[in-house]
Write an enzyme that holds these catalytic residues in place. Structure first.
Site, short mmCIF file in Angstrom:
data_model
loop_
_atom_site.label_atom_id
_atom_site.label_comp_id
_atom_site.label_asym_id
_atom_site.label_seq_id
_atom_site.Cartn_x
_atom_site.Cartn_y
_atom_site.Cartn_z
N LYS A 193 19.04 -31.43 -6.05
CA LYS A 193 18.41 -30.41 -5.20
C LYS A 193 19.44 -29.60 -4.42
CE LYS A 193 13.99 -30.67 -5.91
NZ LYS A 193 13.40 -29.65 -6.80
N SER A 200 15.19 -29.24 -1.66
CA SER A 200 14.51 -30.25 -0.84
C SER A 200 15.37 -30.67 0.34
CB SER A 200 14.22 -31.48 -1.70
OG SER A 200 13.79 -32.54 -0.87
N TYR A 229 18.13 -37.31 -6.83
CA TYR A 229 17.30 -36.16 -6.45
C TYR A 229 18.05 -35.26 -5.44
CZ TYR A 229 12.96 -33.98 -4.65
OH TYR A 229 11.97 -33.12 -4.25
P1 NAD Z 1 4.05 -32.66 -8.43
O1 NAD Z 1 4.45 -33.93 -9.09
O2 NAD Z 1 2.66 -32.53 -7.89
O3 NAD Z 1 4.32 -31.42 -9.39
C1 NAD Z 1 5.43 -31.33 -10.21
C2 NAD Z 1 4.98 -30.84 -11.56
O4 NAD Z 1 6.15 -30.66 -12.38
C3 NAD Z 1 4.09 -31.84 -12.28
O5 NAD Z 1 2.87 -31.23 -12.65
C4 NAD Z 1 4.89 -32.25 -13.51
O6 NAD Z 1 4.12 -32.49 -14.67
C5 NAD Z 1 5.82 -31.05 -13.69
N1 NAD Z 1 7.03 -31.40 -14.41
C6 NAD Z 1 7.84 -32.46 -14.19
N2 NAD Z 1 8.86 -32.46 -15.07
C7 NAD Z 1 8.70 -31.37 -15.85
C8 NAD Z 1 9.43 -30.84 -16.92
N3 NAD Z 1 10.52 -31.45 -17.38
N4 NAD Z 1 9.01 -29.69 -17.50
C9 NAD Z 1 7.88 -29.07 -17.06
N5 NAD Z 1 7.13 -29.55 -16.04
C10 NAD Z 1 7.54 -30.68 -15.44
O7 NAD Z 1 5.11 -32.44 -7.25
P2 NAD Z 1 5.27 -31.31 -6.12
O8 NAD Z 1 5.40 -32.02 -4.85
O9 NAD Z 1 4.30 -30.22 -6.30
O10 NAD Z 1 6.74 -30.79 -6.49
C11 NAD Z 1 7.06 -29.47 -6.87
C12 NAD Z 1 8.52 -29.23 -6.59
O11 NAD Z 1 8.76 -29.25 -5.18
C13 NAD Z 1 9.47 -30.28 -7.18
O12 NAD Z 1 10.63 -29.65 -7.64
C14 NAD Z 1 9.78 -31.15 -6.00
O13 NAD Z 1 11.00 -31.84 -6.16
C15 NAD Z 1 9.81 -30.13 -4.89
N6 NAD Z 1 9.66 -30.68 -3.54
C16 NAD Z 1 8.45 -31.18 -3.15
C17 NAD Z 1 8.33 -31.67 -1.85
C18 NAD Z 1 7.03 -32.18 -1.33
O14 NAD Z 1 6.97 -32.48 -0.12
N7 NAD Z 1 6.00 -32.28 -2.12
C19 NAD Z 1 9.44 -31.65 -0.98
C20 NAD Z 1 10.64 -31.13 -1.43
C21 NAD Z 1 10.72 -30.63 -2.71
#
Ligand code: NAD
Length: 304
Positions: free
Chosen positions: A169, A152, A165
């Site tokens: 990351k 991230s 976080y």
């Molecule tokens: P989201 O919350 O929609 O999806 C994350 C999913 O991970 C959820 O469905 C949750 O149930 C699952 N999860 C959480 N902990 C878990 C565990 N211990 N075991 C199994 N599943 C688990 O969020 P997202 O935005 O789709 O995020 C996906 C990834 O992308 C994450 O790692 C997040 O940190 C990263 N990220 C997202 C963004 C963004 O802009 N959305 C930016 C940077 C990084």
């Protein structure tokens, strides 16, 4: 020819929602058999159910793809190894891993409880390590593996309220750098995505017109490229809103001083030159830094 994953088995963690769901659908639509992992909890990691993963599996099947749901908590090594064992038993191998599961426990550092730090490190960094560890031996034995980690900009560039976080990351970048080296001989390639997308993680942070541009599906092409046969290795890609970029850690050329000048005052006096990034380079391994400094010292001595 378009990129396909026929005959490949993929695990996408956290694929019940957001980005993971888009990656799982994308992989399945291009022929991969997909383990849709999600423990199905809330954004802060509490609770849990298999429903989110099962819903995505149904979507994949309805579109003619092949998928299985898995409810492993990625921060539990036994559950992760069990997930890999089941996929291997059912489909023969795990060739592709997209470590994407994640939670948020944002607080300013002054207010952050130790438990909030530990939990976020557990899910993002230790969980990613567990997933890589569980698939590693099989990939090496079969001389093929593609792994994408999910980092991230919050860690790479910094963001208020995300010490836990951000640390987790960016820890992944160290993991990627080392695994990419160790996987090279057996064609296991390890890359990282730094996404920005509208999901439940970001929905409160931006106005609706910005969120409308930030579709999770805009990240999937970068992830699928980095999981493909001709993927690079040790690459960090940024993606969002249709933009795709490569992120590198750069080191300035630097300046080498004789031992008589090894003082903080010398560093202060030359800091502009030391931090001049006009000849900056991305180094390809730890020893390149050592070799660079040795060469600079030798060049200075030869000139004296
Ligand atoms: P989201 O919350 O929609 O999806 C994350 C999913 O991970 C959820 O469905 C949750 O149930 C699952 N999860 C959480 N902990 C878990 C565990 N211990 N075991 C199994 N599943 C688990 O969020 P997202 O935005 O789709 O995020 C996906 C990834 O992308 C994450 O790692 C997040 O940190 C990263 N990220 C997202 C963004 C963004 O802009 N959305 C930016 C940077 C990084």
């Amino acid at each position: 020819m378009s990129i396909r994953f026929d005959g490949r088995v993929a695990i996408v963690t956290g694929a019940g929602n957001g980005l993971g769901r888009a990656h799982a659908l994308g992989l399945a639509s291009r022929g991969a058999k997909v383990v849709v992992n999600d423990f199905g909890g809330a954004r802060d990691g509490s609770g849990g159910s298999l429903t989110a993963a099962e819903t995505v599996v149904e979507e994949i099947r309805a579109a003619g793809g092949i998928a299985m749901a898995n409810g492993a908590d990625v921060s539990n090594f036994e559950e992760v190894t069990d997930m890999v064992a089941r996929a291997t038993k059912e489909w023969g191998s795990v060739d592709l891993l997209c470590a994407n599961a994640g939670i948020l426990r944002d607080k300013s550092f002054a207010k952050m409880e130790l438990a909030d730090f530990a939990k976020v490190l557990d899910v993002h960094l230790t969980g990613t390590f567990y997933c890589c560890k569980a698939v590693w031996d099989g990939m090496r034995a079969r001389n093929y593996g593609r792994i994408v980690l999910t980092s991230s900009s919050s860690g790479l560039y910094g963001n208020f309220g995300q010490a836990n976080y951000g640390a987790a990351k960016t820890g992944m970048i160290g993991l990627m750098n080392v695994l990419a080296e160790e996987g090279r001989k057996t064609d296991v390639r390890v890359n990282t995505i730094a996404p920005t997308a509208a999901t439940r993680m970001t929905e409160e942070l931006l106005p609706p017109q910005a969120l409308a541009l930030m579709k999770p599906e805009a990240i999937t092409p970068a992830v699928l490229y980095m999981l493909s046969e001709n993927a690079p290795t040790r690459t960090i890609m940024g993606a969002g809103c249709g933009s795709f970029a490569v992120i590198k850690l750069l080191e300035s050329e630097g300046v080498n001083f004789a031992e008589t000048e090894w003082t903080p005052d010398t560093v202060a006096a030359h800091f502009a030159e030391i931090s001049d990034m006009s000849k900056a380079k991305a180094l390809e391994g730890a020893f390149h830094q050592t070799q660079k400094y040795i060469a600079q010292a030798e060049a200075r001595i030869a000139k004296a």
